[in-house]
Design a protein around this motif. Structure first.
Motif, PDB file in Angstrom:
ATOM      1  N   GLU A 140     -10.100 -36.690 -18.029  1.00  0.00           N
ATOM      2  CA  GLU A 140     -11.445 -37.158 -17.692  1.00  0.00           C
ATOM      3  C   GLU A 140     -12.515 -36.565 -18.600  1.00  0.00           C
ATOM      4  O   GLU A 140     -13.663 -37.000 -18.561  1.00  0.00           O
ATOM      5  N   THR A 141     -12.168 -35.584 -19.418  1.00  0.00           N
ATOM      6  CA  THR A 141     -13.148 -34.993 -20.339  1.00  0.00           C
ATOM      7  C   THR A 141     -13.164 -35.688 -21.702  1.00  0.00           C
ATOM      8  O   THR A 141     -13.963 -35.335 -22.557  1.00  0.00           O
ATOM      9  N   ASP A 195      -4.560 -44.033 -15.952  1.00  0.00           N
ATOM     10  CA  ASP A 195      -5.475 -43.328 -15.041  1.00  0.00           C
ATOM     11  C   ASP A 195      -6.555 -42.566 -15.813  1.00  0.00           C
ATOM     12  O   ASP A 195      -6.983 -41.492 -15.421  1.00  0.00           O
ATOM     13  N   ARG A 196      -6.988 -43.138 -16.915  1.00  0.00           N
ATOM     14  CA  ARG A 196      -8.029 -42.522 -17.737  1.00  0.00           C
ATOM     15  C   ARG A 196      -9.280 -43.386 -17.751  1.00  0.00           C
ATOM     16  O   ARG A 196      -9.214 -44.611 -17.672  1.00  0.00           O
ATOM     17  N   SER A 197     -10.413 -42.695 -17.905  1.00  0.00           N
ATOM     18  CA  SER A 197     -11.664 -43.409 -18.151  1.00  0.00           C
ATOM     19  C   SER A 197     -11.970 -43.248 -19.640  1.00  0.00           C
ATOM     20  O   SER A 197     -11.098 -42.887 -20.404  1.00  0.00           O
TER      21      SER A 197
END
Length: 192
Positions: free
Chosen positions: A115-116, A147-149
């Motif tokens: 998420e970073t 499951d990543r943005s």
């Protein structure tokens, strides 16, 4: 695309295209793609970026110029362990060793939370205009991206972009494709 064009057949086709390029053309096209990548707003604004170390012997698009162009950013590289992939900081080329697939990855592996990561640059043999890729068949990036943005960007040769490629329910589309002549956003909906 013909009905009988499977992912395997497309991999053969896209690899043949890469090998048909003379060395100077291969280098020039890769440099042009890198120049377009650097100018992409998502990349310009990113603080952290997951790149990949290209397999030059396989004629993968040489994105090594990005490492110098992005010195001010937190650069990460993928590491494969078993059936999973994670991001770890890139220190230097001297810090890289081949993994079980012959892909260079950092020797010192420190997991970075997904998420970073602002931008993930995803390799591919080819892609379609919806943002679906033809990768190398292992599914590592699809599992990682699931499951990543962040923004997913794929450098690819113009000749390896089709209207549509076969997709499976687990395939994840990228947000942008960057070629020698254009950079454009995909119009894909999530697969499945």
């Amino acid at each position: 695309m013909k009905r009988n064009d499977s992912k395997s057949a497309l991999r053969v086709r896209f690899r043949a295209y890469r090998w048909a390029l003379c060395e100077s053309e291969y280098r020039a096209r890769g440099q042009t793609i890198c120049n377009r990548l650097v100018g992409l707003p998502a990349i310009e604004e990113a603080r952290s970026i997951l790149l990949y170390w290209p397999r030059i012997r396989s004629r993968e698009i040489d994105i090594r110029p990005l490492f110098a162009a992005m010195r001010a950013k937190h650069i990460l590289l993928p590491v494969v362990e078993g059936s999973t992939m994670f991001a770890t900081p890139f220190v230097s080329e001297q810090d890289l060793m081949p993994n079980q697939f012959g892909i260079l990855e950092p020797v010192i592996k420190k997991r970075v939370a997904g998420e970073t990561i602002d931008v993930i640059v995803v390799p591919a043999l080819g892609a379609d205009r919806r943002g679906f890729r033809i990768g190398y068949g292992g599914g590592y990036y699809d599992r990682y991206l699931a499951d990543r943005s962040g923004t997913f960007v794929c450098p690819v040769f113009d000749a390896c972009v089709l209207q549509a490629v076969p997709i499976a329910p687990h395939d994840i589309a990228v947000h942008s494709l960057v070629t020698e002549t254009t950079a454009y956003s995909s119009t894909a909906l999530p697969a499945g």
